[in-house]
Write a protein that holds these residues in place. Sequence first.
Motif, PDB file in Angstrom:
ATOM      1  N   ILE A 106      11.029   7.802  -7.429  1.00 27.64           N
ATOM      2  CA  ILE A 106      10.823   6.445  -6.218  1.00 27.64           C
ATOM      3  C   ILE A 106       9.643   5.789  -7.297  1.00 27.64           C
ATOM      4  N   LYS A 107       8.741   4.671  -6.971  1.00 30.28           N
ATOM      5  CA  LYS A 107       8.078   3.676  -7.534  1.00 30.28           C
ATOM      6  C   LYS A 107       6.622   3.541  -6.970  1.00 30.28           C
ATOM      7  N   VAL A 108       5.795   3.476  -7.250  1.00 33.67           N
ATOM      8  CA  VAL A 108       4.313   3.770  -7.323  1.00 33.67           C
ATOM      9  C   VAL A 108       2.777   3.149  -7.492  1.00 33.67           C
ATOM     10  N   GLU A 109       3.103   1.663  -7.117  1.00 36.78           N
ATOM     11  CA  GLU A 109       2.365   1.075  -6.866  1.00 36.78           C
ATOM     12  C   GLU A 109       0.780   0.800  -6.605  1.00 36.78           C
ATOM     13  N   LEU A 110      -0.178   0.683  -7.258  1.00 38.36           N
ATOM     14  CA  LEU A 110      -1.592   0.737  -7.136  1.00 38.36           C
ATOM     15  C   LEU A 110      -2.160  -1.030  -7.855  1.00 38.36           C
ATOM     16  N   LYS A 111      -2.697  -1.429  -6.761  1.00 38.23           N
ATOM     17  CA  LYS A 111      -3.034  -3.007  -6.481  1.00 38.23           C
ATOM     18  C   LYS A 111      -4.756  -2.757  -6.848  1.00 38.23           C
ATOM     19  N   GLY A 112      -5.065  -3.875  -7.415  1.00 32.24           N
ATOM     20  CA  GLY A 112      -6.522  -4.639  -7.593  1.00 32.24           C
ATOM     21  C   GLY A 112      -6.798  -6.069  -7.265  1.00 32.24           C
ATOM     22  N   ASP A 113      -8.177  -6.343  -7.260  1.00 34.04           N
ATOM     23  CA  ASP A 113      -7.971  -7.593  -6.968  1.00 34.04           C
ATOM     24  C   ASP A 113      -7.753  -8.541  -7.735  1.00 34.04           C
ATOM     25  N   GLN A 115      -4.310 -10.067  -7.977  1.00 33.13           N
ATOM     26  CA  GLN A 115      -2.978  -9.581  -8.161  1.00 33.13           C
ATOM     27  C   GLN A 115      -3.467  -9.052  -9.257  1.00 33.13           C
ATOM     28  N   ARG A 116      -3.918  -7.644  -9.606  1.00 30.74           N
ATOM     29  CA  ARG A 116      -4.241  -7.181 -10.931  1.00 30.74           C
ATOM     30  C   ARG A 116      -3.012  -5.448 -10.443  1.00 30.74           C
ATOM     31  N   VAL A 117      -1.541  -5.353 -10.802  1.00 29.88           N
ATOM     32  CA  VAL A 117      -0.766  -4.389 -10.294  1.00 29.88           C
ATOM     33  C   VAL A 117       0.005  -2.903 -11.504  1.00 29.88           C
ATOM     34  N   GLY A 118      -0.361  -1.736 -11.653  1.00 28.61           N
ATOM     35  CA  GLY A 118       0.170  -1.088 -12.117  1.00 28.61           C
ATOM     36  C   GLY A 118       1.250  -0.431 -11.475  1.00 28.61           C
ATOM     37  N   VAL A 119       2.207  -0.075 -11.993  1.00 28.59           N
ATOM     38  CA  VAL A 119       3.307   0.614 -11.630  1.00 28.59           C
ATOM     39  C   VAL A 119       3.829   2.512 -12.465  1.00 28.59           C
ATOM     40  N   ALA A 120       3.869   3.260 -11.272  1.00 31.05           N
ATOM     41  CA  ALA A 120       4.191   4.454 -12.421  1.00 31.05           C
ATOM     42  C   ALA A 120       5.899   4.967 -11.201  1.00 31.05           C
ATOM     43  N   TYR A 121       6.725   5.852 -11.771  1.00 30.54           N
ATOM     44  CA  TYR A 121       7.409   6.024 -11.601  1.00 30.54           C
ATOM     45  C   TYR A 121       7.812   7.457 -10.980  1.00 30.54           C
ATOM     46  N   VAL A 122       7.884   7.716 -10.402  1.00 33.72           N
ATOM     47  CA  VAL A 122       8.171   9.654  -9.929  1.00 33.72           C
ATOM     48  C   VAL A 122       9.615   9.879  -9.544  1.00 33.72           C
ATOM     49  N   LYS A 123       9.885  10.967 -10.184  1.00 37.04           N
ATOM     50  CA  LYS A 123      11.449  12.121 -10.122  1.00 37.04           C
ATOM     51  C   LYS A 123      10.742  13.481  -9.679  1.00 37.04           C
ATOM     52  N   GLY A 124      11.433  13.891  -9.998  1.00 28.53           N
ATOM     53  CA  GLY A 124      11.766  15.481  -9.256  1.00 28.53           C
ATOM     54  C   GLY A 124      11.504  15.592  -8.024  1.00 28.53           C
ATOM     55  N   LEU A 125      12.164  15.180  -7.155  1.00 28.71           N
ATOM     56  CA  LEU A 125      11.461  14.749  -5.527  1.00 28.71           C
ATOM     57  C   LEU A 125      12.802  16.200  -4.764  1.00 28.71           C
ATOM     58  N   LEU A 136      -4.121   8.754 -14.176  1.00 26.38           N
ATOM     59  CA  LEU A 136      -3.401   7.269 -13.678  1.00 26.38           C
ATOM     60  C   LEU A 136      -3.669   6.055 -14.800  1.00 26.38           C
ATOM     61  N   ASP A 137      -3.458   6.633 -15.815  1.00 21.17           N
ATOM     62  CA  ASP A 137      -3.007   5.986 -17.449  1.00 21.17           C
ATOM     63  C   ASP A 137      -2.045   6.254 -17.477  1.00 21.17           C
ATOM     64  N   ALA A 138      -0.838   6.098 -16.261  1.00 26.10           N
ATOM     65  CA  ALA A 138       0.088   6.086 -16.656  1.00 26.10           C
ATOM     66  C   ALA A 138       0.260   4.692 -15.541  1.00 26.10           C
ATOM     67  N   PHE A 139       0.163   4.234 -15.293  1.00 29.81           N
ATOM     68  CA  PHE A 139       0.007   2.779 -14.273  1.00 29.81           C
ATOM     69  C   PHE A 139       0.530   1.958 -15.464  1.00 29.81           C
ATOM     70  N   VAL A 140       1.252   1.100 -15.415  1.00 29.64           N
ATOM     71  CA  VAL A 140       1.563   0.400 -16.717  1.00 29.64           C
ATOM     72  C   VAL A 140       1.954  -1.153 -15.773  1.00 29.64           C
ATOM     73  N   ASN A 141       2.474  -2.019 -16.175  1.00 29.92           N
ATOM     74  CA  ASN A 141       1.964  -3.854 -15.528  1.00 29.92           C
ATOM     75  C   ASN A 141       3.814  -3.398 -15.408  1.00 29.92           C
ATOM     76  N   PRO A 142       4.144  -4.221 -13.815  1.00 35.85           N
ATOM     77  CA  PRO A 142       5.565  -4.484 -13.897  1.00 35.85           C
ATOM     78  C   PRO A 142       6.448  -5.099 -14.330  1.00 35.85           C
ATOM     79  N   GLY A 143       5.514  -6.491 -15.055  1.00 28.85           N
ATOM     80  CA  GLY A 143       5.867  -7.181 -15.441  1.00 28.85           C
ATOM     81  C   GLY A 143       5.750  -8.341 -14.447  1.00 28.85           C
ATOM     82  N   TYR A 144       5.111  -9.152 -13.471  1.00 24.49           N
ATOM     83  CA  TYR A 144       4.394  -9.229 -12.113  1.00 24.49           C
ATOM     84  C   TYR A 144       3.122  -8.921 -11.664  1.00 24.49           C
TER      85      TYR A 144
END
Length: 180
Positions: A106-113, A115-125, A136-144
């Motif tokens: 699944i994808k997890v997005e963290l959004k700031g003011d 339109q700042r966005v960081g994305v991390a994918y998690v697996k192993g569910l 928190l430093d794993a949240f990278v720019n998703p290209g949007y």
Amino acid sequence: LAAGCAGSSPQAAPVPTAEPLVIADFDTCTPTNNLRGAMGAAYDAPDVLVETYVQELDRGCVARLGWKVSGWSGFWLKIQGADFSKHRLLAFDIRADEEKGIPGQIKVELKGDNQRVGVAYVKGLGSDWKTISVPLDAFVNPGYGKRLGRLTNLQELVFVVERDKSGAEGVLFLDQVVIR
């Protein structure tokens, strides 16, 4: 000569760490999180995500997220301008309904003011409860959007299922969303 213990060197002051911040424990069984922010579903029709809050033995209420998608859907939590700058990771408990299929990731997005966005994918569910920790430093720019950068004035946390990564349909259960 300086007074003090011979052979000892100065010790670095410990870095202060903030107390854990519970974003959502879902125990009120309502669409309001622990930060007094709203929670809900996001999708483009005909895709759908239905969130409900159900009682689970030994846990109290948990969020149940059921989806059918050809693209994506998400479960968002408004986090009210939160400041995570003194924290290191996002942790949450999660499990999948095995009958509907276990998502690959699944994808997890963290959004700031602004339109700042960081994305991390998690697996192993899996079908058993598991605590997932995402630095928190794993949240990278998703290209949007703009790069997330600073961890202040954060507005939204979103759990996203995508057909190609999570499956066309499924059910996830979510509990104890915490910043540590």
